[in-house]
Motif scaffolding. Structure first.
Motif, short mmCIF file in Angstrom:
data_model
loop_
_atom_site.label_atom_id
_atom_site.label_comp_id
_atom_site.label_asym_id
_atom_site.label_seq_id
_atom_site.Cartn_x
_atom_site.Cartn_y
_atom_site.Cartn_z
N PHE A 14 0.83 -1.20 0.00
CA PHE A 14 0.00 0.00 0.00
C PHE A 14 0.87 1.25 0.00
O PHE A 14 0.62 2.20 -0.76
CB PHE A 14 -0.91 0.00 1.24
CG PHE A 14 -1.83 1.18 1.31
CD1 PHE A 14 -3.02 1.18 0.61
CD2 PHE A 14 -1.49 2.30 2.04
CE1 PHE A 14 -3.86 2.27 0.66
CE2 PHE A 14 -2.33 3.39 2.10
CZ PHE A 14 -3.52 3.37 1.41
N LEU A 15 1.92 1.25 0.82
CA LEU A 15 2.82 2.41 0.89
C LEU A 15 3.44 2.70 -0.46
O LEU A 15 3.45 3.84 -0.94
CB LEU A 15 3.93 2.15 1.91
CG LEU A 15 3.72 2.70 3.31
CD1 LEU A 15 4.94 2.39 4.17
CD2 LEU A 15 3.50 4.19 3.26
N ALA A 16 3.97 1.63 -1.11
CA ALA A 16 4.62 1.82 -2.41
C ALA A 16 3.61 2.32 -3.43
O ALA A 16 3.86 3.28 -4.17
CB ALA A 16 5.24 0.50 -2.88
N ALA A 17 2.43 1.67 -3.45
CA ALA A 17 1.44 2.03 -4.48
C ALA A 17 0.90 3.43 -4.25
O ALA A 17 0.72 4.19 -5.21
CB ALA A 17 0.30 1.01 -4.47
N ILE A 18 0.70 3.80 -2.99
CA ILE A 18 0.13 5.12 -2.74
C ILE A 18 1.17 6.20 -3.06
O ILE A 18 0.81 7.27 -3.56
CB ILE A 18 -0.41 5.24 -1.30
CG1 ILE A 18 -1.45 6.37 -1.19
CG2 ILE A 18 0.67 5.55 -0.31
CD1 ILE A 18 -2.82 6.00 -1.53
N SER A 19 2.46 5.93 -2.83
CA SER A 19 3.46 6.93 -3.23
C SER A 19 3.42 7.15 -4.73
O SER A 19 3.62 8.27 -5.21
CB SER A 19 4.87 6.54 -2.84
OG SER A 19 4.90 5.80 -1.70
N ALA A 20 3.20 6.06 -5.48
CA ALA A 20 3.12 6.20 -6.93
C ALA A 20 1.86 6.98 -7.31
O ALA A 20 1.90 7.87 -8.16
CB ALA A 20 3.11 4.84 -7.59
N GLU A 21 0.75 6.66 -6.66
CA GLU A 21 -0.50 7.36 -6.97
C GLU A 21 -0.39 8.84 -6.64
O GLU A 21 -1.06 9.67 -7.24
CB GLU A 21 -1.66 6.73 -6.19
CG GLU A 21 -1.99 5.31 -6.60
CD GLU A 21 -2.84 5.26 -7.87
OE1 GLU A 21 -3.73 6.09 -8.01
OE2 GLU A 21 -2.58 4.38 -8.70
N LEU A 22 0.42 9.16 -5.64
CA LEU A 22 0.57 10.56 -5.24
C LEU A 22 1.64 11.26 -6.06
O LEU A 22 1.92 12.43 -5.83
CB LEU A 22 0.97 10.64 -3.77
CG LEU A 22 -0.05 10.18 -2.74
CD1 LEU A 22 0.58 10.08 -1.38
CD2 LEU A 22 -1.21 11.14 -2.70
N ASN A 23 2.26 10.57 -7.01
CA ASN A 23 3.36 11.13 -7.80
C ASN A 23 4.51 11.58 -6.91
O ASN A 23 5.15 12.58 -7.18
CB ASN A 23 2.90 12.34 -8.63
CG ASN A 23 1.92 11.93 -9.68
OD1 ASN A 23 1.97 10.80 -10.15
ND2 ASN A 23 1.03 12.82 -10.04
N ARG A 24 4.74 10.86 -5.84
CA ARG A 24 5.82 11.28 -4.94
C ARG A 24 7.06 10.47 -5.24
O ARG A 24 7.00 9.37 -5.76
CB ARG A 24 5.40 11.05 -3.49
CG ARG A 24 4.38 12.04 -3.01
CD ARG A 24 4.16 11.86 -1.53
NE ARG A 24 5.36 12.18 -0.80
CZ ARG A 24 5.64 13.41 -0.37
NH1 ARG A 24 4.82 14.39 -0.59
NH2 ARG A 24 6.76 13.66 0.29
N ALA A 25 8.22 11.05 -4.85
CA ALA A 25 9.47 10.33 -4.98
C ALA A 25 9.36 9.02 -4.23
O ALA A 25 8.72 8.99 -3.18
CB ALA A 25 10.61 11.15 -4.40
N PRO A 26 9.95 7.92 -4.68
CA PRO A 26 10.80 7.81 -5.87
C PRO A 26 10.01 7.60 -7.18
O PRO A 26 10.61 7.17 -8.16
CB PRO A 26 11.64 6.59 -5.55
CG PRO A 26 10.73 5.74 -4.73
CD PRO A 26 9.87 6.67 -3.95
N PHE A 27 8.73 7.89 -7.18
CA PHE A 27 7.94 7.62 -8.38
C PHE A 27 7.52 8.92 -9.07
O PHE A 27 6.48 8.98 -9.71
CB PHE A 27 6.68 6.84 -8.03
CG PHE A 27 6.95 5.53 -7.36
CD1 PHE A 27 7.47 4.47 -8.07
CD2 PHE A 27 6.69 5.36 -6.01
CE1 PHE A 27 7.72 3.27 -7.46
CE2 PHE A 27 6.94 4.15 -5.38
CZ PHE A 27 7.45 3.10 -6.11
#
Lengths: 175, 390
Positions: free
Chosen positions: B219-232
């Motif tokens: 969830f942490l990894a996916a939500i960082s991606a959904e939020l356009n946050r680093a490292p994504f």
């Protein structure tokens, strides 16, 4: 619902105008991209109507599948189309399309008007009341018991679509 | 809804006031007005927190990078968000020549809407939530999906290749990461046997972070991606795409995009706190304080990650989603489903046993799978998203 009649009337007409108006704009707008966006608005309007008739689950799924998934697909496809800003020129098929459209509209309108709609009584009997409270649970039970075959077939269909899409992409790269 | 909302002081007072003013038959106006008052309050509070969070993030990034960060406006620079807002509002509102003006203007609004809509189902403390929807988890997944369309609108309406590139990248990423995200949500739903956020909090005799570490990580990894946050954060990778889909935006339109982004991080923290950190529950302090502290913890970790990890390439990001997170999320759901069948009643003791099993599976699974999966570039995908030679 605790809402007054007038309130739900206002909400319903607002939703209806938005849904149908944006659907009309989908056909009318010159820019295909804008038309695709209006299609999304239309989908969301339908979700609103679902929510109004207490079909929350259906409303959310409508937003999830149509507003999120299908809309993105449509916009993606539109972006890869030529002449996005001007739209297609009219073709000779137009009169035929018009007639087919009118025929379809007539058939739908006729069946909606003629159908005998089952209206739920104000006080719901036990099992139906539970369905309204926990739609997802009931739906899940049914999908994995009575309708498990249809459920699985739909899954296989989607899998076939994925494999088909992959093989299409692969072919182009080999060439 | 109903009960908790009707118990709210502000709601009751506004309702009473309007009803006294207009009379009994206009109760729906009173209902709407009272609802609006609550909406205004919650929306503004969360936006203010989002604005303050920009200061927090910049200060903290400064610490991590061995510099000061904003420190001129007010004590420790706390007034920086206000200074920023004044600057953004007074800026000339520019719409580039050749832009699709209507779509261009609407994109920031569409971006902000899902953020605020999600607030409706989040329980902020014991007994304080706007709606205890029985499909809240699904609702969050559905509503936050709309932001993809905003990104596309911004990218398409701007007459700029960087914008289009940014939005195409964003869409590829958002669509991919929605899969592990929803699978992680599914794990929590299976564990709590409910999609209502309130029931999920109540089901957490132990925090689900301990019970299902794999789900929390995914969830942490996916939500960082959904939020356009680093490292994504490839969608607005400053060093290659100027600002991605926001390149042509300036003034308050840009401000609204940034506000949506920062508020989104706070809201994501709230969702994480509800799903994995027992929401408002804990001892001694009032529930709302605990909730805010948990959100603060998430946000701190988000900034920490941003300051620490370098940006992935887009093809690597997509590979992580499909090759790494997706199989692991399937393992997670399968494991949780089996455990739920074995222990139909789950108190703290049962959850403890499940936690032990899950940790024993998670660590080897995550490590092993990271050896199996390679992030080697597959040439056609790399070519599709490369900015070189265009």
């Amino acid at each position: 619902m605790a809402f007054d009649n007038l309130f739900s009337e206002i909400v319903f007409w607002a939703l209806a105008v938005v849904t149908i108006g944006s659907a009309a704009l989908v056909v009318h707008l010159r820019s295909i991209f804008r038309a695709a966006l209006m299609l999304v608005v239309s989908f969301l309007g339908i979700a609103g109507i679902f929510a109004m008739v207490n079909a929350e689950f259906l409303a959310v799924v409508q937003v999830l599948v149509y507003g999120g998934g299908i809309a993105v697909l449509v916009i993606f496809a539109v972006m890869m189309t030529r002449d996005v800003d001007t739209g297609n020129r009219s073709t000779a098929v137009q009169p035929v399309a018009l007639m087919m459209g009118i025929a379809l509209l007539g058939a739908l309108a006729y069946s909606i008007v003629q159908a005998e709609w089952a209206v739920l009584p104000d006080s719901l009997p036990g099992p139906i009341a539970t369905v309204f409270v926990e739609t997802p649970t009931q739906l899940g039970r049914l999908l994995l018991s009575d309708y498990v075959l249809a459920f699985e077939v739909a899954g296989v269909l989607l899998l076939a679509a994925v494999i088909g899409a992959l093989s299409l992409v692969r072919e182009r790269n080999d060439a | 809804m109903g009960e908790t909302l009707a118990g709210n002081v502000i709601y009751r007072n506004v309702y009473q006031f309007v009803q006294d003013l207009l009379g009994e038959e206009w109760s729906w106006v009173a209902y709407a007005a009272a609802g609006m008052a609550i909406i205004l309050l919650v929306t503004n509070a969360v936006m203010a927190i989002g604005a303050m969070y920009t200061w927090f993030e910049r200060r903290l990034l400064g610490r991590f990078q061995g510099r000061l960060g904003p420190n001129r406006a007010g004590p420790f620079g706390v007034l920086q968000p206000i200074a920023d807002a004044i600057k953004l509002i007074t800026k000339e509102d520019i719409i580039a020549v050749g832009a699709d003006r209507i779509v261009f203007t609407l994109a920031p609004v569409v971006m902000l809407a899902p953020t605020l809509l999600v607030l409706g189902v989040i329980p902020f403390g014991a007994g304080s939530w706007l709606a205890d929807l029985n499909i809240a988890v699904l609702y969050i997944a559905a509503v936050s999906g709309i932001s993809t369309i905003a990104v596309m609108m911004a990218g398409y309406a701007s007459p700029n290749s960087f914008s289009l590139f940014g939005s195409m990248r964003a869409v590829a990423m958002l669509v991919s990461y929605e899969v592990p995200l929803v699978m992680a949500l599914l794990g929590v739903t299976v564990l709590a046997q409910s999609m209502s956020l309130v029931s999920i909090v109540e089901a957490q005799a132990l925090p689900f972070l301990l019970v299902t570490p794999l789900g929390a990580l995914i969830f942490l990894a996916a939500i960082s991606a959904e939020l356009n946050r680093a490292p994504f954060d490839v969608t607005e990778a400053e060093s290659e795409l100027v600002a991605g889909y926001m390149t042509e935006y300036g003034g308050m339109k840009y401000g609204v995009f940034m506000l949506a982004e920062f508020t989104n991080t706070v809201v994501a923290g709230a969702i994480f706190a509800v799903l994995f950190l027992q929401g408002w529950k804990w001892a001694i302090l009032p529930s709302h304080i605990w909730f805010l502290l948990k959100v603060g913890g998430f946000v701190f970790i988000a900034v920490w990650v941003r300051a620490t990890l370098p940006r992935y390439r887009l093809d690597q990001i997509l590979a992580v989603a499909w090759k790494y997170l997706f199989p692991l999320s399937l393992v997670n759901v399968l494991l949780l489903a089996a455990e739920v069948i074995v222990w139909p009643e789950r108190g703290a003791a049962e959850l403890g046993i499940m936690a032990a099993i899950n940790w024993a599976v998670t660590i080897p699974a995550a490590l092993l799978w990271s050896k199996v999966v390679s992030l080697r570039t597959s040439p056609p995908i790399a070519a599709m998203f490369s900015t070189e030679g265009r």
